[in-house]
Design a protein around this motif. Structure first.
Motif, PDB file in Angstrom:
ATOM      1  N   ALA A 121      10.577  92.304  60.086  1.00 34.70           N
ATOM      2  CA  ALA A 121      10.157  91.696  61.356  1.00 34.70           C
ATOM      3  C   ALA A 121      10.886  90.367  61.574  1.00 34.70           C
ATOM      4  CB  ALA A 121       8.653  91.484  61.349  1.00 34.70           C
ATOM      5  N   GLU A 122      11.031  89.593  60.502  1.00 35.37           N
ATOM      6  CA  GLU A 122      11.737  88.302  60.623  1.00 35.37           C
ATOM      7  C   GLU A 122      13.203  88.527  60.987  1.00 35.37           C
ATOM      8  OE1 GLU A 122       9.121  85.471  57.630  1.00 35.37           O
ATOM      9  OE2 GLU A 122      10.890  86.493  56.852  1.00 35.37           O
ATOM     10  N   GLU A 123      13.762  89.570  60.405  1.00 41.27           N
ATOM     11  CA  GLU A 123      15.167  89.907  60.688  1.00 41.27           C
ATOM     12  C   GLU A 123      15.331  90.275  62.170  1.00 41.27           C
ATOM     13  OE1 GLU A 123      16.686  92.238  57.309  1.00 41.27           O
ATOM     14  OE2 GLU A 123      17.714  93.390  58.864  1.00 41.27           O
ATOM     15  N   ILE A 124      14.382  91.063  62.672  1.00 43.98           N
ATOM     16  CA  ILE A 124      14.455  91.481  64.080  1.00 43.98           C
ATOM     17  C   ILE A 124      14.220  90.274  64.998  1.00 43.98           C
ATOM     18  CG2 ILE A 124      13.411  92.960  65.845  1.00 43.98           C
ATOM     19  CD1 ILE A 124      12.869  95.009  63.631  1.00 43.98           C
ATOM     20  N   LEU A 125      13.275  89.412  64.580  1.00 45.06           N
ATOM     21  CA  LEU A 125      13.013  88.198  65.383  1.00 45.06           C
ATOM     22  C   LEU A 125      14.259  87.306  65.392  1.00 45.06           C
ATOM     23  CD1 LEU A 125      10.760  86.720  66.944  1.00 45.06           C
ATOM     24  CD2 LEU A 125      10.200  85.515  64.848  1.00 45.06           C
ATOM     25  N   HIS A 126      14.881  87.201  64.236  1.00 44.98           N
ATOM     26  CA  HIS A 126      16.116  86.404  64.134  1.00 44.98           C
ATOM     27  C   HIS A 126      17.188  87.003  65.054  1.00 44.98           C
ATOM     28  CE1 HIS A 126      18.562  83.770  61.167  1.00 44.98           C
ATOM     29  NE2 HIS A 126      19.046  83.681  62.372  1.00 44.98           N
ATOM     30  N   SER A 127      17.218  88.339  65.083  1.00 48.94           N
ATOM     31  CA  SER A 127      18.196  89.019  65.931  1.00 48.94           C
ATOM     32  C   SER A 127      17.930  88.709  67.409  1.00 48.94           C
ATOM     33  CB  SER A 127      18.122  90.529  65.680  1.00 48.94           C
ATOM     34  OG  SER A 127      19.018  91.207  66.498  1.00 48.94           O
ATOM     35  N   ILE A 128      16.640  88.662  67.781  1.00 46.88           N
ATOM     36  CA  ILE A 128      16.275  88.329  69.171  1.00 46.88           C
ATOM     37  C   ILE A 128      16.748  86.908  69.497  1.00 46.88           C
ATOM     38  CG2 ILE A 128      14.313  87.822  70.692  1.00 46.88           C
ATOM     39  CD1 ILE A 128      12.798  90.101  69.245  1.00 46.88           C
ATOM     40  N   PHE A 129      16.447  85.968  68.590  1.00 49.01           N
ATOM     41  CA  PHE A 129      16.834  84.577  68.842  1.00 49.01           C
ATOM     42  C   PHE A 129      18.357  84.414  68.856  1.00 49.01           C
ATOM     43  CE2 PHE A 129      12.568  83.143  66.874  1.00 49.01           C
ATOM     44  CZ  PHE A 129      11.955  83.283  68.106  1.00 49.01           C
ATOM     45  N   TYR A 130      19.018  85.145  67.972  1.00 50.82           N
ATOM     46  CA  TYR A 130      20.494  85.079  67.933  1.00 50.82           C
ATOM     47  C   TYR A 130      21.056  85.563  69.272  1.00 50.82           C
ATOM     48  CZ  TYR A 130      25.296  86.183  66.607  1.00 50.82           C
ATOM     49  OH  TYR A 130      26.674  86.254  66.570  1.00 50.82           O
ATOM     50  N   THR A 131      20.509  86.695  69.755  1.00 49.33           N
ATOM     51  CA  THR A 131      20.987  87.271  71.018  1.00 49.33           C
ATOM     52  C   THR A 131      20.712  86.320  72.175  1.00 49.33           C
ATOM     53  OG1 THR A 131      20.465  89.415  70.067  1.00 49.33           O
ATOM     54  CG2 THR A 131      20.922  89.377  72.410  1.00 49.33           C
ATOM     55  N   PHE A 177      32.771  96.916  62.431  1.00 52.90           N
ATOM     56  CA  PHE A 177      32.501  97.669  63.654  1.00 52.90           C
ATOM     57  C   PHE A 177      31.693  98.948  63.388  1.00 52.90           C
ATOM     58  CE2 PHE A 177      36.241  95.066  64.244  1.00 52.90           C
ATOM     59  CZ  PHE A 177      35.820  94.310  65.324  1.00 52.90           C
ATOM     60  N   ASN A 178      31.740  99.435  62.166  1.00 55.57           N
ATOM     61  CA  ASN A 178      30.926 100.606  61.825  1.00 55.57           C
ATOM     62  C   ASN A 178      29.502 100.205  61.463  1.00 55.57           C
ATOM     63  OD1 ASN A 178      33.156 102.221  62.112  1.00 55.57           O
ATOM     64  ND2 ASN A 178      33.747 102.017  59.977  1.00 55.57           N
ATOM     65  N   ARG A 179      29.387  99.011  60.897  1.00 56.95           N
ATOM     66  CA  ARG A 179      28.094  98.637  60.323  1.00 56.95           C
ATOM     67  C   ARG A 179      27.266  97.681  61.183  1.00 56.95           C
ATOM     68  NH1 ARG A 179      29.844  97.238  54.132  1.00 56.95           N
ATOM     69  NH2 ARG A 179      30.616  99.290  53.553  1.00 56.95           N
ATOM     70  N   TYR A 180      27.890  97.059  62.157  1.00 52.70           N
ATOM     71  CA  TYR A 180      27.174  96.032  62.926  1.00 52.70           C
ATOM     72  C   TYR A 180      26.046  96.661  63.745  1.00 52.70           C
ATOM     73  CZ  TYR A 180      26.550  91.914  65.913  1.00 52.70           C
ATOM     74  OH  TYR A 180      26.041  90.824  66.574  1.00 52.70           O
ATOM     75  N   ASP A 181      24.857  96.068  63.627  1.00 60.11           N
ATOM     76  CA  ASP A 181      23.703  96.569  64.358  1.00 60.11           C
ATOM     77  C   ASP A 181      23.266  95.502  65.359  1.00 60.11           C
ATOM     78  OD1 ASP A 181      21.351  97.578  65.273  1.00 60.11           O
ATOM     79  OD2 ASP A 181      20.367  97.756  63.328  1.00 60.11           O
ATOM     80  N   ALA A 182      23.783  95.613  66.587  1.00 56.83           N
ATOM     81  CA  ALA A 182      23.513  94.580  67.593  1.00 56.83           C
ATOM     82  C   ALA A 182      22.069  94.608  68.061  1.00 56.83           C
ATOM     83  CB  ALA A 182      24.452  94.777  68.780  1.00 56.83           C
ATOM     84  N   ASP A 183      21.371  95.722  67.818  1.00 58.91           N
ATOM     85  CA  ASP A 183      19.995  95.817  68.299  1.00 58.91           C
ATOM     86  C   ASP A 183      18.990  95.138  67.371  1.00 58.91           C
ATOM     87  OD1 ASP A 183      20.309  97.193  70.687  1.00 58.91           O
ATOM     88  OD2 ASP A 183      20.655  99.072  69.624  1.00 58.91           O
ATOM     89  N   PHE A 184      19.167  95.331  66.078  1.00 59.32           N
ATOM     90  CA  PHE A 184      18.142  94.839  65.160  1.00 59.32           C
ATOM     91  C   PHE A 184      18.670  93.868  64.098  1.00 59.32           C
ATOM     92  CE2 PHE A 184      17.014  99.175  66.506  1.00 59.32           C
ATOM     93  CZ  PHE A 184      15.941  98.844  67.309  1.00 59.32           C
TER      94      PHE A 184
END
Lengths: 451, 160
Positions: A70-80, A152-159
């Motif tokens: 959840a923290e990783e996804i939240l971090h992803s939201i803030f990063y985006t 480019f194969n591994r990047y997960d821009a969503d999560f």
């Protein structure tokens, strides 16, 4: 508040590990651009957005996730959201979007901008590969042809938009800090492209001689090629010599020691700035970013040069190139092949490896003969891009052997090959065709001397 | 700043969960099983504790109502052990979500728990935790089918 926005601005100094968006919010709140009610509203929106993203992550099949996820996804939201702030590039407008449309709108802007940046990073990577330094350097070539494409194969821009899931071993002259994810990759590639373009202004033979002068076993060492090249180029200009051969001799070092030993720090700094400008003019560097990069690298070189002058050890900074002895014919002595049982164990282990890096490490450690390597390639242990990953770590001599035995004059031999052998030879051919012209010339040269 | 975006379930969320749990009474009454307001609060607290101790975070009402509805027709649940069993099952659920590496969806794990509880374990939560779910989690970690049984080889699968 709008008036105060015009007079003050949010200067975001992103601290280590804290997302840019959070620092922005903190500053906006402290400087009065955002009231407590809006801050609280955004907090609630962030939890709601997190819940939405988590549901998407679990495909609605799990109502709970690990806190770390959840923290990783939240971090992803803030990063985006932080990426969106960069895109908007206007504090007032960004706060208006947050107030009127909410965090999700900012997230959506950031998410599409990430996609754009991924595309531009791919284009940059292509340019970097096309302009790659031909002289073989393991960390450099591994990063450019194997490590960076993994992103480019591994990047997960969503999560996991904030992650940089690739292995980058090659150090830049001016390291990139405070950035992660696609921003880091773009900055890294932009810097590497400048370094490539700078190094390609000099002949491959001269760059290789310089690297050999630095360290005989230069291909396996971790260092930045551009740093060595720019240091010698600077030394040549300081010694009032032609830059292109990158040639510094003992006499040049003695001359520079005498000339620069007692010079004031500021005077030397001015001289280095002037050298950076002249170097860019000489090498036709018109682009502002490139000129700035060269100037930064020169400023980084300044304290190192001063220390070397104080210690009277200029040879640690200004290297005398060592050219390769005239080509000796290569002699191929076949190593003994592996025992059948050991070979079978190796292929089983390779098939159970999840990551291509592990496979390559295993092959490098255990396979000692060309015959075994050929057998292994036809044993169904490698798939798709894994062939390229393996070929990219081969040294010139190994490629020359492959060229000599498999690629040159292959017409007519194909009928005798099995389907698996045809597959890897096709992969090898396509990899070989994608190599820079200089390296191909080098490989073919070596292959022609094979006996 | 990080504390402003705390992930710990808020009171509003817990209140919502209590309402959802009490809403299940209508569907469980015909089995002789009902929960009081205090029982519902206890279950929500158990959930919060289980989430924290297992390092998990949950959004929305969570799984308690699903669990109640799934287990309501179990022959081993009756008024006297209803709350305690639900309590233990909630803890078990979150523990094995982790142990099964999140490979099973909520519904799949609940289905497995119900089947084992009613058949292989004859209503024993201890057997459910220490034998059946432990084996299921181990199978997942070792890459076997979750429901494979050792005595039947990798291929053999049980009812769940």
């Amino acid at each position: 508040m709008n008036n105060s926005l015009q007079s003050k601005s949010i200067t975001v100094a992103s601290s280590e590990g804290t997302p840019y968006f959070i620092v922005f919010m903190q500053q906006a709140y402290e400087k009065g651009f955002m009231d407590a009610a809006l801050l609280e509203k955004i907090q609630m929106q962030s939890v709601a957005l997190l819940a939405k993203r988590v549901e998407r992550f679990t495909f609605g099949e799990s109502s709970s996730v690990l806190v770390t996820k959840a923290e990783e996804i939240l971090h992803s939201i803030f990063y985006t959201a932080g990426i969106a702030l960069e895109k908007i590039h206007n504090d007032k407008k960004a706060i208006t979007v947050l107030r009127e449309e909410g965090l999700e709108a900012l997230y959506t802007i950031g998410r599409s901008y990430i996609d754009e940046r991924v595309i531009s990073a791919k284009q940059l990577l292509q340019k970097v590969q096309e302009s790659a330094v031909s002289v073989y350097h393991h960390a450099y070539h591994d990063t450019v042809f194997s490590g960076l494409p993994q992103f480019f194969n591994r990047y997960d821009a969503d999560f996991g938009a904030q992650m940089t899931p690739c292995s980058i071993d090659y150090p830049l002259s001016c390291p990139i800090s405070q950035q992660t994810g696609v921003s880091y990759i773009c900055s890294y590639l932009e810097s590497l492209l400048i370094e490539n373009r700078f190094c390609r202004k000099f002949s491959d033979q001269d760059v290789e001689a310089l690297l050999r002068g630095y360290e005989k076993d230069y291909a396996e060492q971790f260092f930045n090629i551009f740093d060595l090249v720019i240091a010698n180029a600077c030394g040549c200009l300081l010694a009032q010599k032609d830059v292109l051969p990158l040639l510094i001799t003992d006499a040049d070092r003695n001359y520079l020691q005498q000339q620069l030993e007692h010079i004031e720090r500021q005077q030397l700094a001015n001289q280095m700035t002037e050298i950076a400008r002249r170097l860019c003019d000489l090498l036709d560097f018109e682009n502002e970013a490139m000129r700035l990069y060269v100037a930064d690298a020169m400023q980084k070189l300044l304290p190192i040069l001063r220390l070397a002058l104080e210690e009277k050890r200029l040879e640690a900074v200004l290297i005398t190139p060592r050219h390769k002895a005239p080509d000796q014919p290569l002699r191929f002595v076949p190593a003994p092949a592996m025992e059948d049982e050991a070979f079978r164990q190796l292929t089983d282990e390779l098939r159970s490896c999840r990551f291509v890096e592990d496979k390559i490490r295993l092959i490098q450690r255990q396979v000692k003969s060309h015959t075994d390597l050929c057998d292994l390639l036809a044993a169904g242990c490698l798939f798709n891009n894994e062939f390229d990953a393996l070929f990219s770590v081969l040294q010139d001599e190994q490629l020359a052997l492959f060229y000599h035995k498999s690629l040159a004059d292959s017409a007519g031999r194909e009928v005798f090959l099995t389907e698996e052998e045809r597959l890897w030879q096709k992969k090898l051919l396509s990899f070989y065709q994608g190599l820079p012209v200089e390296r191909k010339r080098m490989v073919e040269g070596l292959a022609s001397t094979l006996s | 700043m990080a504390h402003l975006f705390s992930l710990i379930p808020v009171a509003v969320q817990n209140q919502q969960a209590v309402v959802e749990i009490l809403g299940c009474n209508e569907k469980t009454r015909r089995y002789g099983l009902t929960l009081s307001q205090a029982d519902a609060r206890q279950l929500v607290e158990t959930r919060s504790r289980a989430l924290i101790s297992n390092g998990r975070v949950e959004f929305g009402g969570g799984i308690i109502d699903k669990l109640i509805l799934k287990f309501r027709d179990s022959p081993y649940l009756f008024r006297q052990n209803y709350v305690d069993t639900l309590d233990a099952l909630i803890e078990t659920f979150y523990y094995f979500k982790n142990e099964s590496l999140d490979e099973l969806s909520d519904d799949a794990l609940l289905d497995a728990m119900k089947t084992y509880f009613d058949h292989n374990c004859a209503g024993s939560v201890e057997l459910l935790q220490n034998r059946e779910l432990e084996r299921l989690a181990r199978n997942i970690r070792f890459g076997y089918s979750p429901f494979a049984r050792e005595d039947e080889g990798e291929e053999g699968e049980d009812k769940a």
